[in-house]
Design a protein around this motif. Structure first.
Motif, PDB file in Angstrom:
ATOM      1  N   LEU A  24       1.567   3.786   6.014  1.00 38.43           N
ATOM      2  CA  LEU A  24       2.829   4.122   6.686  1.00 38.43           C
ATOM      3  C   LEU A  24       3.560   2.859   7.118  1.00 38.43           C
ATOM      4  CD1 LEU A  24       1.703   7.195   8.814  1.00 38.43           C
ATOM      5  CD2 LEU A  24       3.462   7.206   7.050  1.00 38.43           C
ATOM      6  N   ILE A  25       2.811   1.895   7.636  1.00 35.50           N
ATOM      7  CA  ILE A  25       3.434   0.630   8.040  1.00 35.50           C
ATOM      8  C   ILE A  25       4.039  -0.063   6.825  1.00 35.50           C
ATOM      9  CG2 ILE A  25       2.945  -1.680   8.936  1.00 35.50           C
ATOM     10  CD1 ILE A  25       0.836  -0.373  10.746  1.00 35.50           C
ATOM     11  N   GLN A  26       3.315  -0.035   5.701  1.00 27.34           N
ATOM     12  CA  GLN A  26       3.800  -0.702   4.499  1.00 27.34           C
ATOM     13  C   GLN A  26       5.055  -0.048   3.932  1.00 27.34           C
ATOM     14  OE1 GLN A  26       0.508  -0.806   1.754  1.00 27.34           O
ATOM     15  NE2 GLN A  26      -0.770  -2.035   3.104  1.00 27.34           N
ATOM     16  N   CYS A  27       5.105   1.293   3.954  1.00 25.47           N
ATOM     17  CA  CYS A  27       6.263   1.955   3.337  1.00 25.47           C
ATOM     18  C   CYS A  27       7.466   1.990   4.282  1.00 25.47           C
ATOM     19  CB  CYS A  27       5.905   3.363   2.870  1.00 25.47           C
ATOM     20  SG  CYS A  27       5.805   4.598   4.174  1.00 25.47           S
ATOM     21  N   GLY A  28       7.240   1.825   5.596  1.00 30.68           N
ATOM     22  CA  GLY A  28       8.345   1.705   6.540  1.00 30.68           C
ATOM     23  C   GLY A  28       9.168   2.957   6.729  1.00 30.68           C
ATOM     24  N   ASP A  29       8.560   4.128   6.634  1.00 30.29           N
ATOM     25  CA  ASP A  29       9.284   5.385   6.831  1.00 30.29           C
ATOM     26  C   ASP A  29       8.985   5.907   8.236  1.00 30.29           C
ATOM     27  OD1 ASP A  29      10.231   8.025   6.831  1.00 30.29           O
ATOM     28  OD2 ASP A  29       9.884   8.252   4.687  1.00 30.29           O
ATOM     29  N   ALA A  65      10.173  13.302   4.857  1.00 34.01           N
ATOM     30  CA  ALA A  65       9.009  12.784   5.583  1.00 34.01           C
ATOM     31  C   ALA A  65       7.723  13.414   5.066  1.00 34.01           C
ATOM     32  CB  ALA A  65       9.171  13.047   7.079  1.00 34.01           C
ATOM     33  N   SER A  66       7.751  14.729   4.826  1.00 33.87           N
ATOM     34  CA  SER A  66       6.579  15.421   4.301  1.00 33.87           C
ATOM     35  C   SER A  66       6.242  14.935   2.898  1.00 33.87           C
ATOM     36  CB  SER A  66       6.840  16.930   4.287  1.00 33.87           C
ATOM     37  OG  SER A  66       5.738  17.626   3.769  1.00 33.87           O
ATOM     38  N   PHE A  67       7.277  14.726   2.084  1.00 34.07           N
ATOM     39  CA  PHE A  67       7.126  14.219   0.720  1.00 34.07           C
ATOM     40  C   PHE A  67       6.389  12.877   0.737  1.00 34.07           C
ATOM     41  CE2 PHE A  67       9.318  13.196  -3.467  1.00 34.07           C
ATOM     42  CZ  PHE A  67       8.830  14.310  -4.130  1.00 34.07           C
ATOM     43  N   THR A  68       6.850  11.973   1.620  1.00 32.09           N
ATOM     44  CA  THR A  68       6.243  10.648   1.729  1.00 32.09           C
ATOM     45  C   THR A  68       4.814  10.740   2.243  1.00 32.09           C
ATOM     46  OG1 THR A  68       8.381   9.590   2.131  1.00 32.09           O
ATOM     47  CG2 THR A  68       6.422   8.387   2.829  1.00 32.09           C
ATOM     48  N   LEU A  69       4.619  11.498   3.325  1.00 36.33           N
ATOM     49  CA  LEU A  69       3.310  11.556   3.979  1.00 36.33           C
ATOM     50  C   LEU A  69       2.261  12.179   3.072  1.00 36.33           C
ATOM     51  CD1 LEU A  69       1.642  11.010   6.476  1.00 36.33           C
ATOM     52  CD2 LEU A  69       2.425  13.178   7.431  1.00 36.33           C
ATOM     53  N   THR A  70       2.575  13.300   2.446  1.00 33.73           N
ATOM     54  CA  THR A  70       1.589  13.930   1.571  1.00 33.73           C
ATOM     55  C   THR A  70       1.304  13.057   0.361  1.00 33.73           C
ATOM     56  OG1 THR A  70       3.366  15.203   0.516  1.00 33.73           O
ATOM     57  CG2 THR A  70       2.116  16.297   2.248  1.00 33.73           C
ATOM     58  N   GLY A  71       2.305  12.318  -0.110  1.00 32.11           N
ATOM     59  CA  GLY A  71       2.075  11.392  -1.214  1.00 32.11           C
ATOM     60  C   GLY A  71       1.098  10.301  -0.833  1.00 32.11           C
ATOM     61  N   LEU A  72       1.223   9.780   0.404  1.00 31.06           N
ATOM     62  CA  LEU A  72       0.298   8.749   0.864  1.00 31.06           C
ATOM     63  C   LEU A  72      -1.118   9.283   0.953  1.00 31.06           C
ATOM     64  CD1 LEU A  72       2.348   7.084   3.753  1.00 31.06           C
ATOM     65  CD2 LEU A  72       2.007   6.233   1.451  1.00 31.06           C
ATOM     66  N   MET A 232       9.024   2.014 -11.680  1.00 33.89           N
ATOM     67  CA  MET A 232       8.877   1.655 -10.259  1.00 33.89           C
ATOM     68  C   MET A 232      10.212   1.788  -9.531  1.00 33.89           C
ATOM     69  SD  MET A 232       5.729   0.606  -9.323  1.00 33.89           S
ATOM     70  CE  MET A 232       5.851  -0.742  -8.133  1.00 33.89           C
ATOM     71  N   ALA A 233      11.305   1.333 -10.175  1.00 33.78           N
ATOM     72  CA  ALA A 233      12.622   1.418  -9.558  1.00 33.78           C
ATOM     73  C   ALA A 233      13.034   2.873  -9.358  1.00 33.78           C
ATOM     74  CB  ALA A 233      13.654   0.680 -10.415  1.00 33.78           C
ATOM     75  N   ARG A 234      12.756   3.716 -10.344  1.00 31.81           N
ATOM     76  CA  ARG A 234      13.109   5.134 -10.210  1.00 31.81           C
ATOM     77  C   ARG A 234      12.226   5.826  -9.168  1.00 31.81           C
ATOM     78  NH1 ARG A 234      14.870   7.480 -16.168  1.00 31.81           N
ATOM     79  NH2 ARG A 234      16.484   5.912 -16.566  1.00 31.81           N
ATOM     80  N   MET A 235      10.981   5.404  -9.063  1.00 33.13           N
ATOM     81  CA  MET A 235      10.109   5.946  -8.025  1.00 33.13           C
ATOM     82  C   MET A 235      10.651   5.580  -6.640  1.00 33.13           C
ATOM     83  SD  MET A 235       6.097   5.052  -7.264  1.00 33.13           S
ATOM     84  CE  MET A 235       6.562   3.339  -6.940  1.00 33.13           C
ATOM     85  N   LYS A 236      11.090   4.343  -6.488  1.00 32.07           N
ATOM     86  CA  LYS A 236      11.662   3.911  -5.207  1.00 32.07           C
ATOM     87  C   LYS A 236      12.858   4.767  -4.848  1.00 32.07           C
ATOM     88  CE  LYS A 236      14.434   0.219  -3.224  1.00 32.07           C
ATOM     89  NZ  LYS A 236      15.167  -1.024  -3.511  1.00 32.07           N
ATOM     90  N   ARG A 237      13.744   5.002  -5.842  1.00 36.79           N
ATOM     91  CA  ARG A 237      14.928   5.799  -5.576  1.00 36.79           C
ATOM     92  C   ARG A 237      14.563   7.275  -5.356  1.00 36.79           C
ATOM     93  NH1 ARG A 237      17.324   4.787  -9.934  1.00 36.79           N
ATOM     94  NH2 ARG A 237      17.235   6.806 -10.969  1.00 36.79           N
ATOM     95  N   GLY A 238      13.511   7.741  -6.027  1.00 39.63           N
ATOM     96  CA  GLY A 238      13.161   9.155  -5.936  1.00 39.63           C
ATOM     97  C   GLY A 238      12.423   9.536  -4.683  1.00 39.63           C
ATOM     98  N   ILE A 239      11.372   8.770  -4.320  1.00 38.68           N
ATOM     99  CA  ILE A 239      10.556   9.156  -3.161  1.00 38.68           C
ATOM    100  C   ILE A 239      10.424   8.059  -2.129  1.00 38.68           C
ATOM    101  CG2 ILE A 239       9.252  10.845  -4.499  1.00 38.68           C
ATOM    102  CD1 ILE A 239       6.926   8.872  -4.604  1.00 38.68           C
ATOM    103  N   GLY A 240      10.880   6.842  -2.440  1.00 40.72           N
ATOM    104  CA  GLY A 240      10.922   5.791  -1.436  1.00 40.72           C
ATOM    105  C   GLY A 240       9.596   5.167  -1.082  1.00 40.72           C
ATOM    106  N   THR A 241       8.532   5.478  -1.808  1.00 41.53           N
ATOM    107  CA  THR A 241       7.232   4.890  -1.520  1.00 41.53           C
ATOM    108  C   THR A 241       6.410   4.861  -2.789  1.00 41.53           C
ATOM    109  OG1 THR A 241       5.326   4.967  -0.027  1.00 41.53           O
ATOM    110  CG2 THR A 241       6.081   7.068  -0.924  1.00 41.53           C
TER     111      THR A 241
END
Length: 320
Positions: A24-29, A65-72, A232-241
């Motif tokens: 979470l610290i690394q992705c900064g969300d 937020a749920s998208f990011t957290l469950t992905g992690l 990687m660029a599309r992943m960043k734009r799509g889910i941000g992590t």
């Protein structure tokens, strides 16, 4: 109130996972971090609608937020089983007898100690015998495998030996000549493999099992480093992590469509973003910054819907 006073609160204790906190610290969300604290606090009483109200999050912010957290959390799962199914549970006496009486297995053990630079632990001895007896790689092939791991990684663990042994067995590497041909190809691919790891952001550290799996997929399917940078660029734009499973789904989708270069991919999937996004670094937003808007359901590709469904299934399984 000082921040230190928060470290030992009165009442019921809840435990956070350091690996998830680090991610979470690394992705900064900030929203994902807040949601994680809320989930920890609520436990099995967690309810999505109540969480949205209590955290004052819109539907889009909560989904993101749920998208990011469950992905992690999904990324914490092993990329492959650490032990082959139905492997025997060898006794200490069986292992000791094998090392003393089977000169071929004794040679494997001696080679492992020479590569690692220390005596074998009971766990490593059991791993080696599992590879020798259950996976049934010949002793001379196991010795080649151990030498390869030593050169490629410097240090390794029992699960690395088993994972690599399963790969070699699946590829039918059963003789010294087979092993040498396989390793010659691997050595020739080293510059490309290093470039792919760099595209993944693996610099100055050892890659994870998931990252090794992604690079192996790129080598197998013919994706160049710039195609992986585009993903990687599309992943960043799509889910941000970062999500290895998300990248794997994207690459598999491209492979099924028969596109493997940046030119082929962008010609098949035109978009408003500049084609130069393939070379854009995957930077992380400052901690607490407002996340990008979550994509609407109709904007998702089929593979993205499948990936999100898989994340939700794993989330439900972990919650159950």
């Amino acid at each position: 109130m000082s921040l230190a006073s928060l470290l030992m609160p009165e009442g019921e204790f809840r435990v956070v996972r350091c690996d998830v906190v680090d991610k979470l610290i690394q992705c900064g969300d900030g929203d994902a971090a807040l949601l994680y604290l809320y989930v920890i606090r609520q436990g099995r009483a967690f309810d999505e609608q109540t969480a949205k109200r209590d955290l004052r999050l819109s539907d889009e912010r909560f989904t993101r937020a749920s998208f990011t957290l469950t992905g992690l959390v999904v990324e914490q799962q092993p990329a492959a089983p650490a032990r082959p199914e139905h492997a025997p549970r060898y006794t200490a006496a069986e292992l000791r007898r094998a090392r003393q009486q089977d000169h071929r297995f004794q040679a494997v053990c001696d080679a492992a100690e020479n590569v690692l630079g220390h005596a074998l632990t009971d766990a490593l001895l059991r791993t080696l015998y599992t590879v020798y007896d259950h996976i049934a790689l010949p002793a001379e092939v196991i010795i080649e495998l151990l030498s390869y791991l030593g050169r490629d990684r410097g240090t390794f663990k029992g699960r690395d030996i088993e994972r690599e042994a399963c790969i070699w067995a699946d590829k039918g590497i059963l003789t010294t000549a087979d092993a040498q041909r396989y390793l010659a190809v691997a050595e020739a691919e080293r510059p490309l493999r290093d470039a792919l790891f760099q595209a993944l952001g693996v610099v100055g550290r050892s890659p994870t099992a998931a990252e090794r799996s992604l690079v192996a997929l790129c080598l197998e399917k013919g994706f160049a480093p710039d195609a992986l940078e585009l993903a990687m660029a599309r992943m960043k734009r799509g889910i941000g992590t970062f999500s290895a499973s998300y990248l794997r789904k994207m690459l598999a989708s491209w492979d099924q469509k028969g596109v493997h270069t940046v030119a082929e991919i962008t010609a098949l999937e035109p978009e408003s973003a500049r084609r130069q996004e393939a070379a854009a670094p995957v930077s992380r937003p400052p901690f607490g910054a407002a996340p990008a808007q979550a994509p609407r359901e109709e904007q998702l590709a089929d593979w993205e819907k499948e990936w999100l469904a898989e994340v939700q299934r794993r989330k439900a399984k972990q919650g159950g």
